[in-house]
Motif scaffolding. Structure first.
Motif, mmCIF file in Angstrom:
data_model
loop_
_atom_site.group_PDB
_atom_site.id
_atom_site.type_symbol
_atom_site.label_atom_id
_atom_site.label_comp_id
_atom_site.label_asym_id
_atom_site.label_seq_id
_atom_site.Cartn_x
_atom_site.Cartn_y
_atom_site.Cartn_z
ATOM 1 N N LYS A 155 0.579 -1.215 0.049
ATOM 2 C CA LYS A 155 -0.078 -0.087 0.155
ATOM 3 C C LYS A 155 0.785 1.202 -0.104
ATOM 4 O O LYS A 155 1.799 1.314 0.791
ATOM 5 C CB LYS A 155 -0.801 -0.031 1.283
ATOM 6 N N SER A 156 0.516 2.256 -0.840
ATOM 7 C CA SER A 156 1.120 3.531 -0.839
ATOM 8 C C SER A 156 2.721 3.310 -1.255
ATOM 9 O O SER A 156 3.416 4.266 -0.591
ATOM 10 C CB SER A 156 0.796 4.184 0.237
ATOM 11 N N SER A 157 3.179 2.608 -2.052
ATOM 12 C CA SER A 157 4.503 2.111 -2.205
ATOM 13 C C SER A 157 4.840 2.436 -3.744
ATOM 14 O O SER A 157 5.972 2.635 -4.029
ATOM 15 C CB SER A 157 4.893 0.691 -2.069
ATOM 16 N N GLU A 159 5.217 5.059 -7.522
ATOM 17 C CA GLU A 159 5.853 6.284 -7.709
ATOM 18 C C GLU A 159 4.877 7.501 -7.338
ATOM 19 O O GLU A 159 5.137 8.590 -6.841
ATOM 20 C CB GLU A 159 6.065 6.441 -9.289
ATOM 21 N N GLN A 160 3.636 7.287 -7.691
ATOM 22 C CA GLN A 160 2.510 8.415 -7.474
ATOM 23 C C GLN A 160 2.376 8.730 -5.889
ATOM 24 O O GLN A 160 2.452 9.830 -5.334
ATOM 25 C CB GLN A 160 1.400 8.170 -7.849
ATOM 26 N N ALA A 161 2.738 7.723 -5.188
ATOM 27 C CA ALA A 161 2.737 7.924 -3.490
ATOM 28 C C ALA A 161 4.054 8.624 -3.153
ATOM 29 O O ALA A 161 3.870 9.516 -2.374
ATOM 30 C CB ALA A 161 2.476 6.487 -2.902
ATOM 31 N N ARG A 164 3.625 12.302 -3.910
ATOM 32 C CA ARG A 164 2.611 12.996 -2.913
ATOM 33 C C ARG A 164 3.369 13.224 -1.682
ATOM 34 O O ARG A 164 3.199 14.177 -0.964
ATOM 35 C CB ARG A 164 1.406 12.136 -2.543
ATOM 36 N N GLN A 165 4.426 12.363 -1.353
ATOM 37 C CA GLN A 165 5.022 12.480 -0.181
ATOM 38 C C GLN A 165 5.987 13.822 -0.075
ATOM 39 O O GLN A 165 6.241 14.311 0.925
ATOM 40 C CB GLN A 165 5.855 11.299 0.238
ATOM 41 N N HIS A 182 2.131 9.494 -14.293
ATOM 42 C CA HIS A 182 1.546 10.464 -13.258
ATOM 43 C C HIS A 182 0.458 11.258 -14.053
ATOM 44 O O HIS A 182 0.021 12.391 -13.635
ATOM 45 C CB HIS A 182 2.687 11.306 -12.575
ATOM 46 N N TRP A 186 -5.676 12.676 -10.264
ATOM 47 C CA TRP A 186 -5.256 12.819 -8.770
ATOM 48 C C TRP A 186 -4.018 13.818 -8.902
ATOM 49 O O TRP A 186 -3.885 14.809 -8.040
ATOM 50 C CB TRP A 186 -5.210 11.531 -8.198
ATOM 51 N N TRP A 233 -6.985 5.713 -0.671
ATOM 52 C CA TRP A 233 -6.164 6.249 -0.183
ATOM 53 C C TRP A 233 -6.661 7.648 0.285
ATOM 54 O O TRP A 233 -5.800 8.495 0.931
ATOM 55 C CB TRP A 233 -4.711 6.554 -0.575
#
Length: 417
Positions: A155-157, A159-161, A164-165, A182, A186, A233
């Motif tokens: 989960k949330s691993s 490139e898009q996550a 966001r970080q 990308h 979102w 998410w």
């Protein structure tokens, strides 16, 4: 500095440990024994008591080093380099940033496997843990402005996550170049909310009809992207506050469809958008520099905490080389990317030992000489250069290891029993 805090008087205090760690990542010989040897030489030259060649105390000092120290120094230096960049190094006076992700492997230990599992396509005991690193890199200076790391799955691993970080490092009026991964509602919404314009290829799964929307020309239009269903998410309350949709411009140049939030042709023509997106390739070269020239592709540390420090140290060292390249580029009024990173790194290694031992009155003279020589490492212009993505040198015809190394050793011992 708050990341250092109070510490006892040791042979390897935090800032000495940091310097030796930087020397390790800068050098082609990244052994801890080399770092300890450098500490011994420095202490002997300063008339201090000699330290042991045992690497244990130095390794313990690296473990005590706060992870936040190299991380903060890396991002602070990257932000400073971006602020110091000349406007003409960007695009029409705007700051251009590149985003992409790459992977690194590390020693196969239980602790590393727990944080960064190996690929599911590899058999247990035969693969290596892999980490994904997403980096925001300046087009003008080549410096890493911010980065995030994570596992290759879960989960949330993705490139898009990772984007966001670190999206907080993007400022209003920035331009972001990224790949087709990308090109989602979102990502566009997140960047538009920050006042950031983007340029990226269209995701191949999205059908484009240039007969719809507000048409600028045959292959240039502005179209409405409706808000998709709530993603897992995203908090429901946050989702409801998002707009019902977004206006996005799509253009086709030489068979490639480019998506951008610069909606008017006067902001950028289709040909200008294609030329701008072509600059994204610089981040691929930057990753190659990190993984090949600096040997970051395979990490050495055997615990998750030390792996994270090693990644931070590589990126900090990379930014320090970029800092010297910017200083040198300003002397001769060229763009930093016109200079050779490898050439700058070699000169830094050659000058480092002498600069650390010289008197203060000679340091400024050596620094000026170093920067002047880095400014001479100008890359040749090679437009349209194409190289095959293939190896000419053949590897030795050794068989592949198809079972864990421990079992392979036992089989060899059994043959001689």
């Amino acid at each position: 500095m708050e990341e250092v805090g109070h510490h006892r008087h040791r042979i390897y205090p935090p800032m000495v440990t940091l310097r030796l760690f930087i020397d390790q990542t800068l050098s082609s010989d990244q052994a801890c024994q080399k770092a300890v040897s450098q500490a011994l030489v420095a202490r002997a030259a300063a008339g201090q008591t000699q330290c042991s060649l045992n690497t244990g105390p130095y390794c313990k000092a690296r473990k005590r080093l706060a992870l936040g120290l190299p991380q903060r120094l890396c991002t602070l230096l990257g932000e400073q380099l971006e602020r110091s960049a000349a406007p003409l190094w960007g695009w029409r006076g705007r700051s251009v940033k590149l985003f992409d992700a790459t992977t690194v492997s590390m020693p196969d230990t239980l602790e590393n496997q727990g944080s960064w599992p190996q690929s599911s396509r590899q058999k247990p005991g035969l693969g290596f843990p892999q980490a994904r690193i997403g980096a925001l890199i300046s087009l003008s200076s080549g410096a890493v402005i911010n980065y995030a790391e994570g596992p290759m799955s879960g989960k949330s691993s993705g490139e898009q996550a990772l984007l966001r970080q670190i999206s907080g490092s993007l400022s209003e009026k920035d331009l972001l170049l990224a790949d087709a991964l990308h090109s989602t509602w979102w990502a566009v919404q997140m960047l538009a909310q920050r006042g950031v314009d983007l340029v990226m290829p269209n995701d191949g799964r999205r059908q484009v009809d240039f007969k719809q929307g507000r048409i600028h020309s045959k292959f240039d239009h502005v179209v409405w992207w409706p808000k998709p269903k709530c993603a897992a998410w995203i908090d429901q309350a946050q989702y409801e506050q998002m707009p019902a949709g977004l206006w996005v411009r799509e253009v086709s140049v030489n068979g490639k469809i480019i998506v951008t939030t610069m909606l008017e042709p006067k902001q950028a023509s289709p040909q200008e958008l294609a030329a701008l997106y072509a600059m994204r390739w610089n981040i691929e070269v930057d990753f190659r520099t990190l993984k090949v020239a600096m040997d970051m592709d395979v990490l050495r540390c055997k615990s998750p905490d030390m792996v994270r420090k090693e990644i931070a140290m590589f990126l900090l060292t990379y930014n320090l080389v970029r800092w010297s390249m910017m200083r040198a580029a300003q002397l001769v009024k060229v763009a930093p990317r016109d200079l050779s990173f490898t050439g700058a790194r070699r000169l830094l290694l050659a000058f480092a030992s002498r600069m650390s031992a010289c008197f203060v009155d000679k340091l400024s003279e050596l620094t000026a000489t170093l920067l002047r020589k880095i400014s001479e490492c100008v890359l040749p212009k090679r437009p349209g250069r194409i190289e095959p993505r293939a190896k000419k040198r053949r590897p030795k015809p050794l068989p592949l290891l198809t079972l864990p190394r421990v079992l392979a050793r036992e089989q060899i011992r059994a043959q001689f029993a």
